[in-house]
Scaffold this active site. Structure first.
Site, short mmCIF file in Angstrom:
data_model
loop_
_atom_site.label_atom_id
_atom_site.label_comp_id
_atom_site.label_asym_id
_atom_site.label_seq_id
_atom_site.Cartn_x
_atom_site.Cartn_y
_atom_site.Cartn_z
N GLN A 122 -2.01 -9.83 15.23
CA GLN A 122 -2.84 -9.01 14.34
C GLN A 122 -3.00 -9.74 13.01
O GLN A 122 -2.04 -9.86 12.25
CB GLN A 122 -2.14 -7.66 14.12
CG GLN A 122 -2.80 -6.74 13.13
CD GLN A 122 -1.82 -5.71 12.58
OE1 GLN A 122 -0.61 -5.94 12.58
NE2 GLN A 122 -2.32 -4.59 12.11
N TYR A 124 -4.28 -9.24 9.82
CA TYR A 124 -4.75 -8.35 8.76
C TYR A 124 -4.31 -8.89 7.39
O TYR A 124 -5.12 -9.24 6.56
CB TYR A 124 -4.12 -6.95 8.93
CG TYR A 124 -4.86 -5.97 9.82
CD1 TYR A 124 -5.65 -6.38 10.87
CD2 TYR A 124 -4.73 -4.60 9.60
CE1 TYR A 124 -6.30 -5.45 11.68
CE2 TYR A 124 -5.38 -3.66 10.39
CZ TYR A 124 -6.16 -4.09 11.43
OH TYR A 124 -6.80 -3.17 12.22
N SER A 125 -2.96 -8.94 7.17
CA SER A 125 -2.42 -9.22 5.84
C SER A 125 -2.80 -10.62 5.35
O SER A 125 -2.88 -11.57 6.12
CB SER A 125 -0.90 -9.12 5.85
OG SER A 125 -0.50 -7.86 6.29
N SER A 157 2.76 -11.67 12.92
CA SER A 157 3.79 -11.67 13.96
C SER A 157 3.24 -12.25 15.24
O SER A 157 2.12 -11.92 15.65
CB SER A 157 4.27 -10.24 14.25
OG SER A 157 4.72 -9.63 13.07
N GLU A 240 -0.88 1.52 15.56
CA GLU A 240 0.30 0.70 15.21
C GLU A 240 1.46 1.61 14.77
O GLU A 240 2.58 1.46 15.23
CB GLU A 240 -0.09 -0.25 14.07
CG GLU A 240 1.06 -1.11 13.56
CD GLU A 240 0.60 -2.13 12.52
OE1 GLU A 240 -0.49 -1.94 11.93
OE2 GLU A 240 1.33 -3.11 12.30
N GLU A 364 6.21 3.22 1.06
CA GLU A 364 5.44 3.85 -0.03
C GLU A 364 4.01 4.14 0.42
O GLU A 364 3.44 5.19 0.10
CB GLU A 364 5.42 2.95 -1.27
CG GLU A 364 6.75 2.82 -1.99
CD GLU A 364 7.74 1.92 -1.27
OE1 GLU A 364 7.31 1.13 -0.40
OE2 GLU A 364 8.95 1.99 -1.57
C1 LIG Z 1 8.41 -7.94 10.06
C2 LIG Z 1 7.01 -7.88 9.56
C3 LIG Z 1 5.98 -8.09 10.44
C4 LIG Z 1 4.66 -8.08 9.99
N1 LIG Z 1 3.67 -8.35 10.88
C5 LIG Z 1 2.40 -8.38 10.46
C6 LIG Z 1 1.35 -8.73 11.37
O1 LIG Z 1 1.59 -9.01 12.55
N2 LIG Z 1 0.09 -8.77 10.91
C7 LIG Z 1 -0.22 -8.48 9.62
O2 LIG Z 1 -1.40 -8.51 9.29
N3 LIG Z 1 0.75 -8.17 8.73
C8 LIG Z 1 2.05 -8.11 9.12
N4 LIG Z 1 3.05 -7.80 8.23
C9 LIG Z 1 2.71 -7.59 6.83
C10 LIG Z 1 2.86 -6.16 6.36
O3 LIG Z 1 1.83 -5.35 6.87
C11 LIG Z 1 2.84 -6.21 4.83
O4 LIG Z 1 4.04 -6.87 4.43
C12 LIG Z 1 2.78 -4.85 4.20
O5 LIG Z 1 1.55 -4.23 4.46
C13 LIG Z 1 2.99 -4.93 2.68
O6 LIG Z 1 2.13 -5.84 2.09
P1 LIG Z 1 2.69 -6.96 1.09
O7 LIG Z 1 3.82 -7.65 1.76
O8 LIG Z 1 1.56 -7.75 0.61
O9 LIG Z 1 3.33 -6.13 -0.11
P2 LIG Z 1 2.55 -5.48 -1.32
O10 LIG Z 1 1.35 -4.76 -0.82
O11 LIG Z 1 2.34 -6.50 -2.36
O12 LIG Z 1 3.59 -4.40 -1.82
C14 LIG Z 1 4.69 -4.72 -2.69
C15 LIG Z 1 5.40 -3.43 -3.03
O13 LIG Z 1 4.51 -2.57 -3.78
C16 LIG Z 1 4.42 -1.30 -3.15
N5 LIG Z 1 3.06 -0.78 -3.27
C17 LIG Z 1 1.91 -1.48 -3.10
N6 LIG Z 1 0.84 -0.66 -3.27
C18 LIG Z 1 1.33 0.57 -3.54
C19 LIG Z 1 0.73 1.84 -3.82
N7 LIG Z 1 -0.60 1.99 -3.83
N8 LIG Z 1 1.55 2.89 -4.03
C20 LIG Z 1 2.91 2.74 -4.02
N9 LIG Z 1 3.53 1.56 -3.78
C21 LIG Z 1 2.76 0.51 -3.54
C22 LIG Z 1 4.74 -1.56 -1.69
O14 LIG Z 1 5.20 -0.39 -1.05
C23 LIG Z 1 5.82 -2.62 -1.80
O15 LIG Z 1 7.07 -2.04 -2.05
C24 LIG Z 1 4.37 -7.82 8.64
C25 LIG Z 1 5.43 -7.60 7.75
C26 LIG Z 1 6.73 -7.64 8.20
C27 LIG Z 1 7.85 -7.41 7.23
#
Ligand SMILES: Cc1cc2nc3c(=O)[nH]c(=O)nc-3n(C[C@H](O)[C@H](O)[C@H](O)COP(=O)(O)OP(=O)(O)OC[C@H]3O[C@@H](n4cnc5c(N)ncnc54)[C@H](O)[C@@H]3O)c2cc1C
Length: 399
Positions: A122, A124-125, A157, A240, A364
């Site tokens: 996937q 996305y991120s 992943s 998901e 969150e």
């Molecule tokens: C084990 C693992 C597998 C993953 N696999 C995939 C995958 O296969 N494909 C994929 O696309 N992504 C994947 N991800 C990514 C995952 O979806 C993102 O890590 C997640 O969405 C958070 O984004 P970020 O890491 O950019 O953190 P950020 O969005 O930068 O967030 C940082 C902190 O700020 C908080 N925050 C941000 N916005 C808000 C808000 N509006 N209100 C309150 N708090 C907020 C968050 O909760 C977090 O604590 C994976 C992550 C992990 C850990």
């Protein structure tokens, strides 16, 4: 008589029971994560138990949601861990393709996914778009030879073993950020796709950076409408969360192992530990019941919605509580261990639990979704629905 008419729950229960009794010899001697995952899927298909709720015309059982729920119940704790490599394909890509993709894409991709012949990831991120996913900056341009994608994905992943990706890319920078996104099926095995593993705190490399440099996607590999990818992306995320909530993907420490650890470390008479253990049991049962409730509501014709955040959040909360108890019990006398020591597995469980509150959307973000869409509380006041994406300070456009 149609397949549906022949279907009876008692008959299916027996078939599932027999399958799991006969499974161990089929997997014995099969080594390696991918080989074991594929061997399990092959056996499941041959037993006629893969994709029970998927229409028969696409290689599934054609039985509908109750059969899926029954399988989930009877298979609990019996599915080999290696089947997790198919969670994205089966739990996310497949339902999305079935609901939104054109017929030629369903015909091409659903059955091989069910059979475990093709692995999905996937995309996305991005470095500047995680929780704020709609801020994604990967661009897709339509050309005479198909779509050409450029950008960077992260935390992808299983990209290192995937043949295909569900990928979001921006197709219109003049539209507001949720309106100019398109979903694509991207073939991973091509020169325009570079996958770089990221080592996790556990030592494993389960996710990756993915660089798209003129990656080519066939013209007809759009899922849903061009520039209409956001609702499709949201539907995939609901699948998901539902998949994670019902125990797919990353697996928290099961209660039974936790209980054995409490006994093993001689802490069964400690009132505080007993209380924590009971909380973990209640948490695990609640997660299971939430997922059964969800299956019943799907069975009754209600599509998955924001409620899927409840199960996802609960798995995360409970999984981290279980890992904290493991940390206390297994490492009470020190945090060093030797290879082969049982604490090696426990260390993995403790370190891996950090990911529960991130993967599939952070705690969150789940709470925001529950607050706004389930409880009806006011929405985020900072809204950019009408601003063209190119004028926003999102992602790396901030710099
Ligand atoms: C084990 C693992 C597998 C993953 N696999 C995939 C995958 O296969 N494909 C994929 O696309 N992504 C994947 N991800 C990514 C995952 O979806 C993102 O890590 C997640 O969405 C958070 O984004 P970020 O890491 O950019 O953190 P950020 O969005 O930068 O967030 C940082 C902190 O700020 C908080 N925050 C941000 N916005 C808000 C808000 N509006 N209100 C309150 N708090 C907020 C968050 O909760 C977090 O604590 C994976 C992550 C992990 C850990």
């Amino acid at each position: 008589m149609s397949k549906e008419d022949q279907f009876t729950m008692p008959g299916l229960s027996e078939r599932i029971e027999r399958f799991f009794e006969e499974l161990p010899p089929l997997l014995s001697g099969v080594e390696g994560m991918v080989a074991r995952g594929k061997a399990y899927r092959k056996a499941l298909c041959e037993a006629g138990l893969a994709g029970l709720d998927v229409p028969a015309g696409y290689g599934g059982g054609g039985y509908g949601p109750p059969a899926k729920a029954l399988f989930a119940k009877l298979s609990r704790g019996r599915i080999p861990a290696e089947d997790d490599i198919f969670t994205i394909g089966l739990g996310m890509a497949l339902p999305t393709l079935l609901e939104f993709a054109a017929e030629h894409l369903r015909r091409r991709y659903v059955e091989p996914a069910l059979r475990g012949e093709e692995i999905w990831c996937q995309m996305y991120s991005e470095p500047g778009a995680g929780s704020d996913l709609a801020g994604l900056q990967t661009r897709a341009l339509r050309t005479a030879g198909g779509w050409v994608l450029n950008g960077q994905k992260i935390w992808t992943s299983r990209a290192e073993i995937a043949q295909f990706a569900i990928c979001l890319a921006r197709t219109d920078v003049d539209a507001p950020k949720h309106k100019g996104i398109t979903m694509f099926v991207v073939p991973m095995d091509q020169p325009g796709v570079t996958v770089r593993p990221i080592r996790q705190i556990t030592g494993a490399c389960e996710f990756n950076e993915v660089f798209l440099d003129d990656a080519v996607v066939p013209e007809d590999h759009v899922v849903g409408e061009v520039n209409g990818g956001w609702p499709v992306a949201v539907a995939l995320m609901q699948n998901e969360r539902s998949a994670i909530g019902s125990g797919g993907g990353r697996r928290p420490v099961p209660f039974e192992k936790l209980r054995d650890l409490v006994h093993d470390r001689g802490r069964a008479a400690d009132p505080r530990v007993r209380g924590d253990l009971a909380d973990c049991y209640i948490g695990q049962r609640l997660a299971e019941l939430l997922s059964e409730l969800e299956a019943e509501s799907v069975d009754a014709g209600t599509p998955l919605g924001a409620e899927t955040s409840l199960g996802k959040l609960w798995r995360s909360t409970n999984g981290r509580a279980a890992a904290a108890l493991v940390g206390e019990l297994a490492f009470a006398t020190g945090t060093a261990w030797q290879t082969g020591d049982d604490r090696e597995d426990w260390a993995y469980a403790v370190l891996d639990a950090c990911a529960l509150s991130l993967g599939g959307g952070t705690d969150e973000v789940q709470k925001n979704g529950i607050a706004e869409k389930v409880l009806g509380l006011p929405r985020d006041p900072y809204r950019t629905d009408k601003v063209p994406f190119r004028d926003l300070t999102v992602g790396t456009q901030r710099d």
